[in-house]
Design an enzyme around this catalytic site. Structure first.
Site, PDB file in Angstrom:
ATOM      1  N   ASP A 153       1.066  -1.428   0.688  1.00 40.67           N
ATOM      2  CA  ASP A 153      -0.119   0.376  -0.628  1.00 40.67           C
ATOM      3  C   ASP A 153       0.999   1.137  -0.024  1.00 40.67           C
ATOM      4  O   ASP A 153       0.438   2.257  -0.780  1.00 40.67           O
ATOM      5  CB  ASP A 153      -0.645  -0.189   1.372  1.00 40.67           C
ATOM      6  CG  ASP A 153      -2.163   1.400   1.441  1.00 40.67           C
ATOM      7  OD1 ASP A 153      -2.296   1.022  -0.223  1.00 40.67           O
ATOM      8  OD2 ASP A 153      -2.605   1.668   2.338  1.00 40.67           O
ATOM      9  N   CYS A 208     -19.931  -7.849 -11.764  1.00 47.15           N
ATOM     10  CA  CYS A 208     -20.744  -6.838 -10.893  1.00 47.15           C
ATOM     11  C   CYS A 208     -22.227  -7.048 -12.288  1.00 47.15           C
ATOM     12  O   CYS A 208     -22.783  -6.579 -11.298  1.00 47.15           O
ATOM     13  CB  CYS A 208     -20.251  -5.552 -11.016  1.00 47.15           C
ATOM     14  SG  CYS A 208     -18.284  -4.830  -9.992  1.00 47.15           S
ATOM     15  N   CYS A 211     -25.620  -5.071 -11.471  1.00 47.07           N
ATOM     16  CA  CYS A 211     -26.111  -4.033  -9.764  1.00 47.07           C
ATOM     17  C   CYS A 211     -25.460  -2.669  -9.667  1.00 47.07           C
ATOM     18  O   CYS A 211     -24.118  -2.550 -10.329  1.00 47.07           O
ATOM     19  CB  CYS A 211     -25.199  -5.262  -9.415  1.00 47.07           C
ATOM     20  SG  CYS A 211     -25.021  -4.642  -7.458  1.00 47.07           S
ATOM     21  N   CYS A 214     -23.830   0.024  -4.805  1.00 43.23           N
ATOM     22  CA  CYS A 214     -23.123   0.966  -3.681  1.00 43.23           C
ATOM     23  C   CYS A 214     -23.138   2.091  -4.223  1.00 43.23           C
ATOM     24  O   CYS A 214     -22.742   2.674  -3.977  1.00 43.23           O
ATOM     25  CB  CYS A 214     -21.902   0.240  -4.855  1.00 43.23           C
ATOM     26  SG  CYS A 214     -21.326   0.234  -6.756  1.00 43.23           S
ATOM     27  N   CYS A 265     -20.395   1.342   0.635  1.00 42.89           N
ATOM     28  CA  CYS A 265     -20.357   0.795  -0.457  1.00 42.89           C
ATOM     29  C   CYS A 265     -19.647  -0.872  -0.835  1.00 42.89           C
ATOM     30  O   CYS A 265     -20.008  -1.905  -1.230  1.00 42.89           O
ATOM     31  CB  CYS A 265     -19.747   1.416  -1.697  1.00 42.89           C
ATOM     32  SG  CYS A 265     -17.129   0.970  -0.604  1.00 42.89           S
TER      33      CYS A 265
END
Length: 337
Positions: A153, A208, A211, A214, A265
């Site tokens: 990260d 996804c 949909c 979110c 989300c």
């Protein structure tokens, strides 16, 4: 020459299999391998996103975008990118928030703020990096010529893009990586390696579909279009990355009780409803790290803050940021009375 190439491919495949097996033994939930090369399409999308100034206060993302999409510019010997995912889901849930006007407790003491699930336990940077360092050490024991670089990260890599390239999942409309087994409740890390390992032969297709849960659920409309997030409007950005003295009004009035980060989300995503509990004990919630007392946060001194959040990812927001967030939540509650 053909026979030699076949032997090389076989060796590459065998080493890859050994590395992946070892990674799973170390506790990683998923592992995949990608070839260390430039992410051309991802670089183009990153440039477009930055050009629209959707990165908010994360100005560090503007520094050398090319390096973010080509690991060889960060670690020149890189030939392979080993990508790991670590499930961090636990069964704990946030407390049901009681409006001030309906609470029988002392109002100022009763109020709490929700904390993003990823920060409930120990700092994932240290947990994931520690396991990756163990993996690199093991690889070096097997192959004396091996050199590697652990990335979690902080380093200039596009973690989610590499995870998708390595076949761990796909990037959803909320811009988080979704894995078939663990949804988006995973931490991602990479090990850049100077060895040629056989990469995954295919990526997981976007699942996804139609949909839009979110997008519809985001209270600040930060997901401005499918697969595009405006950090300027994101609650997580406002409560973690932002260093402004006060949260901008159009975000502050829609915090919905979030003190640090936001999981809305992810909470509504159907792929996150069947996730198994993480086997990593260090991700179990610390005391006060699911819902935090706003009055306690406001009373923290620098010394108490350092002790309270030692080894926690919540240090990212700094003491000033957490206290700013607590003020914003208290102001919202007062306005609702």
């Amino acid at each position: 020459m053909i026979l030699e190439n076949q032997r090389t491919v076989k060796a590459s495949s065998e080493v890859a299999a050994q590395v992946k097996e070892r990674a799973l033994q170390l506790g990683f939930s998923r592992v995949g391998i990608a070839r260390a090369e430039s992410l051309t399409e991802e670089h183009s999308r990153l440039q477009q996103w930055l050009a629209r100034r959707l990165n908010g206060e994360m100005k560090w993302m503007e520094r050398d975008p090319a390096q973010r999409t080509d690991p060889r510019l960060f670690f020149p010997p890189a030939r392979s990118v080993i990508v790991v995912a670590l499930n961090y889901y636990t069964e704990d849930e946030h407390e049901v928030r009681i409006p001030m006007r309906d609470s029988g407790r002392a109002k100022s003491e009763a109020l709490t703020g929700k904390i993003s699930r990823y920060a409930w336990g120990d700092d994932y940077h240290e947990v994931v990096a520690g396991k990756l360092r163990e993996l690199l050490s093991w690889i070096k024991q097997q192959y004396a010529e091996a050199e590697g670089k652990v990335c979690v990260d902080i380093q200039p890599l596009m973690d989610k893009a590499w995870a998708a390239r390595a076949g761990l999942g796909w990037i959803g409309k909320h811009t988080n990586l979704i894995t078939p087994e663990f949804g988006s409740w995973v931490f991602i890390g990479e090990l850049l390696l100077n060895l040629d390992l056989e990469p995954e032969d295919m990526e997981i297709a976007d699942q996804c579909g139609s949909c839009s849960l979110c997008i519809d659920a985001c209270p600040t409309r930060a997901i401005v279009e499918p697969y595009v997030l405006d950090a300027n409007l994101c609650i997580s950005h406002a409560t973690i990355e932002s260093r402004t003295p006060e949260i901008r009004a159009d975000v502050a009035e829609h915090l919905e009780g979030w003190l640090y980060g936001c999981d809305i989300c992810q909470d509504v995503c159907p792929w996150n409803h069947m996730t198994s509990v993480s086997i990593e004990p260090r991700f179990q919630p610390r005391a006060g790290n699911v819902n935090a007392s706003l009055s306690e946060i406001q009373r923290l001194t620098p010394a108490a803050y350092a002790e309270r959040f030692r080894g926690s990812a919540m240090k990212r927001a700094k003491l000033a940021g957490l206290q700013r967030n607590a003020r914003a939540l208290l102001a919202t509650e007062s306005a609702d009375v």
